[in-house]
Structure formats: structure tokens, C-alpha cells
Design a protein around this motif. Sequence first.
Motif, PDB file in Angstrom:
ATOM      1  N   LEU A 232       0.828  -1.210   0.000  1.00  0.00           N
ATOM      2  CA  LEU A 232       0.000   0.000   0.000  1.00  0.00           C
ATOM      3  C   LEU A 232       0.861   1.258   0.000  1.00  0.00           C
ATOM      4  N   ILE A 233       1.910   1.256   0.812  1.00  0.00           N
ATOM      5  CA  ILE A 233       2.788   2.423   0.885  1.00  0.00           C
ATOM      6  C   ILE A 233       3.519   2.624  -0.438  1.00  0.00           C
ATOM      7  N   SER A 234       4.021   1.531  -1.015  1.00  0.00           N
ATOM      8  CA  SER A 234       4.753   1.648  -2.280  1.00  0.00           C
ATOM      9  C   SER A 234       3.825   2.058  -3.421  1.00  0.00           C
ATOM     10  N   ALA A 235       2.520   1.738  -3.292  1.00  0.00           N
ATOM     11  CA  ALA A 235       1.552   2.103  -4.330  1.00  0.00           C
ATOM     12  C   ALA A 235       1.006   3.515  -4.144  1.00  0.00           C
ATOM     13  N   GLY A 236       1.501   4.224  -3.128  1.00  0.00           N
ATOM     14  CA  GLY A 236       1.068   5.603  -2.928  1.00  0.00           C
ATOM     15  C   GLY A 236      -0.118   5.778  -2.009  1.00  0.00           C
ATOM     16  N   GLU A 237      -0.479   4.716  -1.301  1.00  0.00           N
ATOM     17  CA  GLU A 237      -1.600   4.827  -0.351  1.00  0.00           C
ATOM     18  C   GLU A 237      -1.223   5.808   0.765  1.00  0.00           C
ATOM     19  N   PRO A 238      -2.043   6.818   1.044  1.00  0.00           N
ATOM     20  CA  PRO A 238      -1.723   7.751   2.132  1.00  0.00           C
ATOM     21  C   PRO A 238      -1.619   7.020   3.468  1.00  0.00           C
ATOM     22  N   ALA A 239      -0.605   7.361   4.234  1.00  0.00           N
ATOM     23  CA  ALA A 239      -0.438   6.736   5.543  1.00  0.00           C
ATOM     24  C   ALA A 239      -1.635   6.998   6.437  1.00  0.00           C
ATOM     25  N   SER A 240      -2.325   8.129   6.217  1.00  0.00           N
ATOM     26  CA  SER A 240      -3.496   8.456   7.040  1.00  0.00           C
ATOM     27  C   SER A 240      -4.616   7.448   6.840  1.00  0.00           C
ATOM     28  N   LEU A 241      -4.752   6.888   5.622  1.00  0.00           N
ATOM     29  CA  LEU A 241      -5.792   5.886   5.383  1.00  0.00           C
ATOM     30  C   LEU A 241      -5.410   4.539   5.999  1.00  0.00           C
ATOM     31  N   VAL A 242      -4.118   4.225   5.987  1.00  0.00           N
ATOM     32  CA  VAL A 242      -3.668   3.008   6.672  1.00  0.00           C
ATOM     33  C   VAL A 242      -3.935   3.148   8.172  1.00  0.00           C
ATOM     34  N   LEU A 243      -3.628   4.332   8.709  1.00  0.00           N
ATOM     35  CA  LEU A 243      -3.909   4.581  10.132  1.00  0.00           C
ATOM     36  C   LEU A 243      -5.395   4.455  10.414  1.00  0.00           C
ATOM     37  N   TRP A 244      -6.225   4.978   9.518  1.00  0.00           N
ATOM     38  CA  TRP A 244      -7.679   4.874   9.703  1.00  0.00           C
ATOM     39  C   TRP A 244      -8.091   3.409   9.832  1.00  0.00           C
ATOM     40  N   THR A 245      -7.540   2.544   8.991  1.00  0.00           N
ATOM     41  CA  THR A 245      -7.878   1.118   9.020  1.00  0.00           C
ATOM     42  C   THR A 245      -7.452   0.483  10.343  1.00  0.00           C
ATOM     43  N   ILE A 246      -6.224   0.757  10.753  1.00  0.00           N
ATOM     44  CA  ILE A 246      -5.710   0.185  12.000  1.00  0.00           C
ATOM     45  C   ILE A 246      -6.509   0.697  13.192  1.00  0.00           C
ATOM     46  N   SER A 247      -6.786   2.006  13.198  1.00  0.00           N
ATOM     47  CA  SER A 247      -7.554   2.606  14.292  1.00  0.00           C
ATOM     48  C   SER A 247      -8.944   1.992  14.384  1.00  0.00           C
ATOM     49  N   LYS A 248      -9.583   1.789  13.221  1.00  0.00           N
ATOM     50  CA  LYS A 248     -10.928   1.206  13.209  1.00  0.00           C
ATOM     51  C   LYS A 248     -10.916  -0.188  13.830  1.00  0.00           C
ATOM     52  N   GLU A 249      -9.943  -1.018  13.450  1.00  0.00           N
ATOM     53  CA  GLU A 249      -9.895  -2.383  13.974  1.00  0.00           C
ATOM     54  C   GLU A 249      -9.555  -2.391  15.466  1.00  0.00           C
ATOM     55  N   MET A 250      -8.655  -1.513  15.891  1.00  0.00           N
ATOM     56  CA  MET A 250      -8.334  -1.441  17.318  1.00  0.00           C
ATOM     57  C   MET A 250      -9.564  -1.021  18.124  1.00  0.00           C
ATOM     58  N   ARG A 251     -10.283  -0.014  17.642  1.00  0.00           N
ATOM     59  CA  ARG A 251     -11.478   0.453  18.359  1.00  0.00           C
ATOM     60  C   ARG A 251     -12.524  -0.649  18.444  1.00  0.00           C
ATOM     61  N   LEU A 252     -12.741  -1.350  17.322  1.00  0.00           N
ATOM     62  CA  LEU A 252     -13.742  -2.422  17.322  1.00  0.00           C
ATOM     63  C   LEU A 252     -13.380  -3.516  18.316  1.00  0.00           C
ATOM     64  N   LEU A 253     -12.122  -3.899  18.363  1.00  0.00           N
ATOM     65  CA  LEU A 253     -11.701  -4.959  19.283  1.00  0.00           C
ATOM     66  C   LEU A 253     -11.834  -4.515  20.732  1.00  0.00           C
ATOM     67  N   MET A 254     -11.459  -3.266  21.037  1.00  0.00           N
ATOM     68  CA  MET A 254     -11.599  -2.768  22.406  1.00  0.00           C
ATOM     69  C   MET A 254     -13.066  -2.684  22.809  1.00  0.00           C
ATOM     70  N   GLN A 255     -13.908  -2.240  21.881  1.00  0.00           N
ATOM     71  CA  GLN A 255     -15.332  -2.136  22.187  1.00  0.00           C
ATOM     72  C   GLN A 255     -15.972  -3.513  22.338  1.00  0.00           C
ATOM     73  N   LEU A 256     -15.558  -4.464  21.499  1.00  0.00           N
ATOM     74  CA  LEU A 256     -16.113  -5.819  21.595  1.00  0.00           C
ATOM     75  C   LEU A 256     -15.680  -6.483  22.894  1.00  0.00           C
ATOM     76  N   PHE A 257     -14.477  -6.178  23.353  1.00  0.00           N
ATOM     77  CA  PHE A 257     -14.021  -6.713  24.633  1.00  0.00           C
ATOM     78  C   PHE A 257     -14.909  -6.223  25.770  1.00  0.00           C
ATOM     79  N   GLU A 258     -15.308  -4.942  25.695  1.00  0.00           N
ATOM     80  CA  GLU A 258     -16.173  -4.364  26.725  1.00  0.00           C
ATOM     81  C   GLU A 258     -17.626  -4.783  26.561  1.00  0.00           C
TER      82      GLU A 258
END
Length: 328
Positions: A232-258
Motif C-alpha cells: 500500500l505504501i509503495s503504491a502511494g496509499e496515504p499513511a493516514s488511510l492506513v492509520l484509519w484502518t488500524i484505528s478502526k480495527e483497534m477500536r472495534l476490538l476494544m469495544q467488543l471486549f467491553e
Amino acid sequence: MKFDYIQALKRTHEARGAWIMHGQEPLLEQNLIDAFRKSWNIQEVERQRFDISSVSEWKNVFNALNSLSLFSQNLAIEVHGNIKPDANALKLLKQYIQHNEHNLLLIIMPKQDASSLKSAFFQMVEANGVVVQLTANYPQDRQRILSIEAEKLGIELNQDAWSWLEQHHEHNLLAARNSLMRVADTFPEQKQIQIEQLYECLQDQSRYTTFDLSDALIAGNLAQSARIFQFLISAGEPASLVLWTISKEMRLLMQLFEQPQNALQLGIWKTKISNYQQALRRLNPQAFLHWPQLLLRIDAAIKGMSKENPEHLILQSITELCGKTLFC
């Protein structure tokens, strides 16, 4: 009021009061957030962010809305999560809407079902502010959105090329936008793109997207996750969109734990609930405690507000999401 993506994109500079954005189109969400942040920077609006993981945290949001720093005249608060305010917080929301005309409360949520959209929370914001549904259900909607992306890149596609791009990416806007970036880079002198250029550029290339990254992260496949990230990085994907993906999955896992019984309400697809449950069994909940701080460090690094390397930090977050550690 209800806005679609295009309408909202035109109004970011004048947004005040309360806005809700909800949907499962990462390209649309990130584009709007970027447009809001650009507008806030130009207007010197103070910005704060809250990640809501429990109802009680809404009180912190409204406390912040009522307290400006000495150097700010206006405030914009981003709220990320899928926890709606309770009755007490709704009273605070009503007071904010009635008495604060200059600040902005921007709430970013995953896709909501019909019953959620009829809740008192959504009805209050729709009646007194703006609700934006981040969807593109029809080919003409997707083409309008991607036409804006093509214009940013200085290219145009004829109608046959648009049809080919739509079929090639099966309605995946993010992947289609990445292909527009790729064809613009491959044919820098070609402003009018035909099917031939798209086919030549894309036919043999792997088509990893942030959706593939999400699946690999939740599966705990570190090698595949790192491979997709590097692609993704080599293809020009903005790092902010990669962060968005990681943040979304982290939030979902933390919320599902609760809230282990509320997977559907949290926005997890029914077919993927077992994948998230397996991920929780693989992860140490103690790791959740420092995930929000790690996400803030990545955000700061991407924006050049720290000297840390954003790609190194993103790789660290990918490793942690997969339940591994970088160092023994």
C-alpha cells in the motif's frame, strides 16, 4: 438535515453545531475528515479528538465543548466510536445545540442500521444539525465521487473507461481511487484515459486494499499484514488511510471486549463476528491500555508533529494487532 458525501464536501468550511458522519466507505470518511481539518487549520480553529468506548465518556466531550483555550475563539471536536449518548448526554447535546453557534461537534461512526437512525440521538442531530451517510450505492454516485478524485490527479476517463474501472474493482471506491493514482503515475502525459491505459496498467498488478489489510490483521497474519502494508505504501496509499484502518480495527476490538454481546451494534458484519472473537482470544487485553496513545503517536508522526517515523510506528501497531511483539 441530511447530506450526501458531495453535499457535505462542499460545506466543510462553514460547518457549525453538530454533524454525524456514518458509513463503511473509508475513502469518503477520510476525504471528509481531511477537508474538515484543512478548513480548521485555515480558520485557526482549535481541534480536539475523543475516542468513545463507554457512554460515560460523552460527559468529557461536552465539558471540552464548553471550555476554549485562551488562544482560541472556535473549537472543533472529533468524536470517533459507535457508542450513542444516553439520556443525560442527550440533554447536554441539546443544550450545546441551542446555545453554541460557533463550535463544531463532528461525530464519526460506522454504518448504522435503520433502528439506530430512528434513535433520539440521530433524530435530534438531523433536526438541528447535519447527518451525512457515507454511501455510494449506485454507479452514477460512484462515478461522481471518482471523477472528483480524477480531477485532483489531472486526468479524465471516457465513459467506457469508467465502466471498465467499476467492473474491475467491484464497487470498491478506495481500490478504484488507488488505480486512478496508478494510471496517472504510469501515463503522466496522458490526460484523457482510455480503457487501453487502464488495462495495461492494472491487469497484472496485485490489488491489495485496506480491506485486505483489515482481514489480515483480524486473522493475526503478521507476515501477510506487513506485506500488504508495504504494498500500500509503495503504491502511494496515504499513511493516514492506513492509520484509519488500524484505528478502526483497534477500536472495534476494544469495544467488543467491553461489550461482547453487541457485535452487530458495534458495526461488525455478522459473517465476521467469529473472526473478531478469535482475535480477542489471541490478544492480551492489557495491550489495549496503550493502543490509544500509540494511535495518537502515529497521527502526530504522519502530520510531522513529531520526529518519530510513521511507518515504523504503523508496523508496530500492525504487530500488536496480530498479537505479536517486535522485540523478544
